[in-house]
Design a protein around this motif. Structure first.
Motif, PDB file in Angstrom:
ATOM      1  N   VAL A 220       8.391  20.841  67.951  1.00  0.00           N
ATOM      2  CA  VAL A 220       9.666  20.236  68.343  1.00  0.00           C
ATOM      3  C   VAL A 220       9.932  20.534  69.817  1.00  0.00           C
ATOM      4  O   VAL A 220       9.836  21.693  70.247  1.00  0.00           O
ATOM      5  CB  VAL A 220      10.838  20.762  67.485  1.00  0.00           C
ATOM      6  CG1 VAL A 220      12.156  20.106  67.917  1.00  0.00           C
ATOM      7  CG2 VAL A 220      10.573  20.521  66.010  1.00  0.00           C
ATOM      8  N   PHE A 221      10.270  19.468  70.579  1.00  0.00           N
ATOM      9  CA  PHE A 221      10.678  19.617  71.972  1.00  0.00           C
ATOM     10  C   PHE A 221      12.142  19.175  72.083  1.00  0.00           C
ATOM     11  O   PHE A 221      12.511  18.066  71.660  1.00  0.00           O
ATOM     12  CB  PHE A 221       9.809  18.754  72.892  1.00  0.00           C
ATOM     13  CG  PHE A 221      10.305  18.684  74.310  1.00  0.00           C
ATOM     14  CD1 PHE A 221      10.043  19.709  75.212  1.00  0.00           C
ATOM     15  CD2 PHE A 221      11.055  17.582  74.732  1.00  0.00           C
ATOM     16  CE1 PHE A 221      10.513  19.641  76.519  1.00  0.00           C
ATOM     17  CE2 PHE A 221      11.527  17.507  76.042  1.00  0.00           C
ATOM     18  CZ  PHE A 221      11.256  18.532  76.930  1.00  0.00           C
ATOM     19  N   LYS A 236       7.862   9.064  76.429  1.00  0.00           N
ATOM     20  CA  LYS A 236       6.855   8.894  77.471  1.00  0.00           C
ATOM     21  C   LYS A 236       6.323  10.237  77.948  1.00  0.00           C
ATOM     22  O   LYS A 236       5.113  10.376  78.211  1.00  0.00           O
ATOM     23  CB  LYS A 236       7.491   8.116  78.620  1.00  0.00           C
ATOM     24  CG  LYS A 236       6.541   7.866  79.786  1.00  0.00           C
ATOM     25  CD  LYS A 236       7.256   7.121  80.900  1.00  0.00           C
ATOM     26  CE  LYS A 236       6.332   6.914  82.090  1.00  0.00           C
ATOM     27  NZ  LYS A 236       7.006   6.179  83.196  1.00  0.00           N
ATOM     28  N   TYR A 237       7.190  11.202  78.054  1.00  0.00           N
ATOM     29  CA  TYR A 237       6.793  12.543  78.546  1.00  0.00           C
ATOM     30  C   TYR A 237       5.881  13.251  77.553  1.00  0.00           C
ATOM     31  O   TYR A 237       4.873  13.852  77.929  1.00  0.00           O
ATOM     32  CB  TYR A 237       8.052  13.362  78.827  1.00  0.00           C
ATOM     33  CG  TYR A 237       7.799  14.755  79.338  1.00  0.00           C
ATOM     34  CD1 TYR A 237       7.279  14.982  80.604  1.00  0.00           C
ATOM     35  CD2 TYR A 237       8.088  15.862  78.540  1.00  0.00           C
ATOM     36  CE1 TYR A 237       7.058  16.265  81.076  1.00  0.00           C
ATOM     37  CE2 TYR A 237       7.858  17.155  79.002  1.00  0.00           C
ATOM     38  CZ  TYR A 237       7.338  17.349  80.266  1.00  0.00           C
ATOM     39  OH  TYR A 237       7.112  18.629  80.731  1.00  0.00           O
ATOM     40  N   LEU A 238       6.189  13.171  76.291  1.00  0.00           N
ATOM     41  CA  LEU A 238       5.438  13.915  75.271  1.00  0.00           C
ATOM     42  C   LEU A 238       4.068  13.315  75.000  1.00  0.00           C
ATOM     43  O   LEU A 238       3.235  13.967  74.361  1.00  0.00           O
ATOM     44  CB  LEU A 238       6.244  13.983  73.971  1.00  0.00           C
ATOM     45  CG  LEU A 238       7.504  14.850  74.021  1.00  0.00           C
ATOM     46  CD1 LEU A 238       8.214  14.805  72.679  1.00  0.00           C
ATOM     47  CD2 LEU A 238       7.187  16.282  74.407  1.00  0.00           C
ATOM     48  N   GLN A 239       3.827  12.075  75.431  1.00  0.00           N
ATOM     49  CA  GLN A 239       2.501  11.482  75.241  1.00  0.00           C
ATOM     50  C   GLN A 239       1.411  12.238  76.013  1.00  0.00           C
ATOM     51  O   GLN A 239       0.229  12.070  75.709  1.00  0.00           O
ATOM     52  CB  GLN A 239       2.537  10.007  75.672  1.00  0.00           C
ATOM     53  CG  GLN A 239       3.299   9.108  74.733  1.00  0.00           C
ATOM     54  CD  GLN A 239       3.374   7.673  75.237  1.00  0.00           C
ATOM     55  OE1 GLN A 239       2.970   7.353  76.365  1.00  0.00           O
ATOM     56  NE2 GLN A 239       3.929   6.785  74.402  1.00  0.00           N
ATOM     57  N   GLN A 240       1.800  13.058  76.994  1.00  0.00           N
ATOM     58  CA  GLN A 240       0.819  13.839  77.770  1.00  0.00           C
ATOM     59  C   GLN A 240       0.302  15.049  76.984  1.00  0.00           C
ATOM     60  O   GLN A 240      -0.705  15.644  77.383  1.00  0.00           O
ATOM     61  CB  GLN A 240       1.462  14.323  79.082  1.00  0.00           C
ATOM     62  CG  GLN A 240       2.111  13.235  79.914  1.00  0.00           C
ATOM     63  CD  GLN A 240       2.832  13.803  81.110  1.00  0.00           C
ATOM     64  OE1 GLN A 240       2.236  14.465  81.962  1.00  0.00           O
ATOM     65  NE2 GLN A 240       4.133  13.517  81.190  1.00  0.00           N
ATOM     66  N   PRO A 243       0.142  14.993  69.979  1.00  0.00           N
ATOM     67  CA  PRO A 243       0.836  13.891  69.289  1.00  0.00           C
ATOM     68  C   PRO A 243       1.756  14.344  68.165  1.00  0.00           C
ATOM     69  O   PRO A 243       2.560  13.536  67.646  1.00  0.00           O
ATOM     70  CB  PRO A 243      -0.305  13.029  68.738  1.00  0.00           C
ATOM     71  CG  PRO A 243      -1.461  13.955  68.617  1.00  0.00           C
ATOM     72  CD  PRO A 243      -1.328  14.940  69.740  1.00  0.00           C
ATOM     73  N   GLY A 244       1.679  15.612  67.771  1.00  0.00           N
ATOM     74  CA  GLY A 244       2.516  16.076  66.674  1.00  0.00           C
ATOM     75  C   GLY A 244       3.925  16.456  67.098  1.00  0.00           C
ATOM     76  O   GLY A 244       4.726  16.874  66.249  1.00  0.00           O
ATOM     77  N   PHE A 245       4.252  16.333  68.370  1.00  0.00           N
ATOM     78  CA  PHE A 245       5.581  16.718  68.848  1.00  0.00           C
ATOM     79  C   PHE A 245       6.646  15.714  68.395  1.00  0.00           C
ATOM     80  O   PHE A 245       6.445  14.483  68.415  1.00  0.00           O
ATOM     81  CB  PHE A 245       5.600  16.775  70.378  1.00  0.00           C
ATOM     82  CG  PHE A 245       5.268  18.139  70.939  1.00  0.00           C
ATOM     83  CD1 PHE A 245       6.184  19.186  70.842  1.00  0.00           C
ATOM     84  CD2 PHE A 245       4.056  18.363  71.561  1.00  0.00           C
ATOM     85  CE1 PHE A 245       5.875  20.422  71.364  1.00  0.00           C
ATOM     86  CE2 PHE A 245       3.741  19.596  72.090  1.00  0.00           C
ATOM     87  CZ  PHE A 245       4.652  20.647  71.985  1.00  0.00           C
ATOM     88  N   ILE A 246       7.805  16.239  68.052  1.00  0.00           N
ATOM     89  CA  ILE A 246       9.044  15.480  67.892  1.00  0.00           C
ATOM     90  C   ILE A 246       9.925  15.819  69.092  1.00  0.00           C
ATOM     91  O   ILE A 246      10.228  16.990  69.331  1.00  0.00           O
ATOM     92  CB  ILE A 246       9.781  15.830  66.579  1.00  0.00           C
ATOM     93  CG1 ILE A 246       8.954  15.399  65.365  1.00  0.00           C
ATOM     94  CG2 ILE A 246      11.159  15.167  66.550  1.00  0.00           C
ATOM     95  CD1 ILE A 246       9.601  15.776  64.042  1.00  0.00           C
ATOM     96  N   GLY A 247      10.347  14.815  69.880  1.00  0.00           N
ATOM     97  CA  GLY A 247      11.204  15.035  71.027  1.00  0.00           C
ATOM     98  C   GLY A 247      12.657  14.744  70.698  1.00  0.00           C
ATOM     99  O   GLY A 247      12.987  13.667  70.183  1.00  0.00           O
TER     100      GLY A 247
END
Length: 328
Positions: A220-221, A236-240, A243-247
């Protein structure tokens, strides 16, 4: 010689009376001569006896000048009765044993029996004191550690309601059933946030290699800069990264409430013009929560991806070994 002449005259006078009148003068002279011969034989004998006495006297005087022999100490009645043939009453093989050894020690001072006993008692007291003190300190540390863990669980975490990168509403109930690793940052961070998010992604890659820990943790971000970090910007930021992040983002009040619940510090300039670039100061921690939404631990910059993965794997394994189930 004078004595010999006197003896000769005496013999001349006595001989006629002793032998009778029938003896003539020649016979008398013969008797006197025999008497004289016997007397002369005694003289050397007497002289030899005198010489012998003189030598004996000299020997006695010579012997008396030598050093008298040392007197031997009387034998102890106990030792004489035991039949011991040793001349040293305190020899190691004697019957005295400990008494003989103690007899060799001084009666006073640090090496006396009393001094040695006092030293041993003092040493034992010091060892006992430090052992008890060490145990008390260890118990206090353990108690303090347990207390801090209880306080941490009670003070970190709580209810929230935010929006994810796809526009969906996410609450604290949405994270139940899985372990959660939550990081607070902002999309315009030049260095710290990218480094930490990369490290979290590496730790997740390690966990996905193990069937037990794969899909066990939700990443989680949460942005601390909701004015600039919209759901589209966050996606867009978390695509770097992984892939398992939830923003998650939301209003300023919603973000402030969640940061307060998780005891997260952040600060931004009080006045910012439209389009002005700025930095947000914030705490650099990843908060690890269990499937029940309870706080477990935090991982700072000093933790590596391997260290984080190892600790998370241990926690997940303990949870599964206790018979608990994770949400698919």
């Amino acid at each position: 010689m004078r004595g010999i002449s006197t003896l000769s005259r005496t013999a001349t006078r006595v001989a006629p009376a002793f032998l009778g009148r029938s003896l003539n003068s020649s016979t008398a002279f013969g008797v006197a001569r025999a008497s004289l011969s016997q007397h002369a034989m005694r003289v050397p004998i007497n002289a030899q006896s005198a010489q012998h006495n003189s030598n004996a006297s000299l020997f006695c005087r010579t012997y008396s000048t030598e050093q008298p022999p040392k007197k031997t100490q009387p034998v102890n009645e106990k030792e004489s009765s035991s039949g011991s043939s040793s001349n040293n009453p305190r020899s190691p093989g004697g019957d005295g044993g400990i008494k003989d050894v103690l007899g060799l020690l001084p009666s006073s001072g640090p090496l006396s029996p009393i001094g040695i006993v006092f030293f041993l008692l003092t040493s034992a007291g010091i060892v006992y004191f430090f052992t008890v003190t060490k145990e008390q300190v260890r118990a206090e540390r353990e108690k303090s550690k347990n207390k801090s863990e209880v306080v941490g669980k009670a003070d970190v975490g709580g209810p929230f309601e935010l929006t994810d990168q796809d526009g969906n509403t996410v609450t604290d109930k949405s994270l139940l059933g899985k372990f959660a690793l939550i990081y607070f940052g902002f999309c315009h961070c030049p260095d710290i946030c990218p480094e930490e998010l990369d490290k979290i992604g590496e730790a997740m890659d390690i966990l996905e290699r193990n069937p037990k820990t794969k899909d066990a943790v939700q990443l989680v971000f949460v942005t601390c800069d909701p004015q600039r970090d919209s759901p589209t910007e966050v996606k867009k930021y978390l695509q770097q990264f992984h892939p398992g992040f939830i923003g998650l983002t939301g209003s300023v009040d919603q973000i402030a409430a969640m940061c307060k619940a998780y005891r997260v510090y952040f600060s931004k300039p009080p006045r910012v013009d439209e389009g002005q670039d700025y930095l947000v100061d914030h705490a650099i921690f990843s908060y690890f929560m269990d499937p029940d939404g309870e706080f477990i631990d935090v991982y700072g910059k000093d933790k590596t991806a391997t260290t984080m993965a190892s600790d998370i794997e241990r926690r997940v394994t303990q949870f599964l070994n206790a018979g608990r189930k994770l949400k698919k």
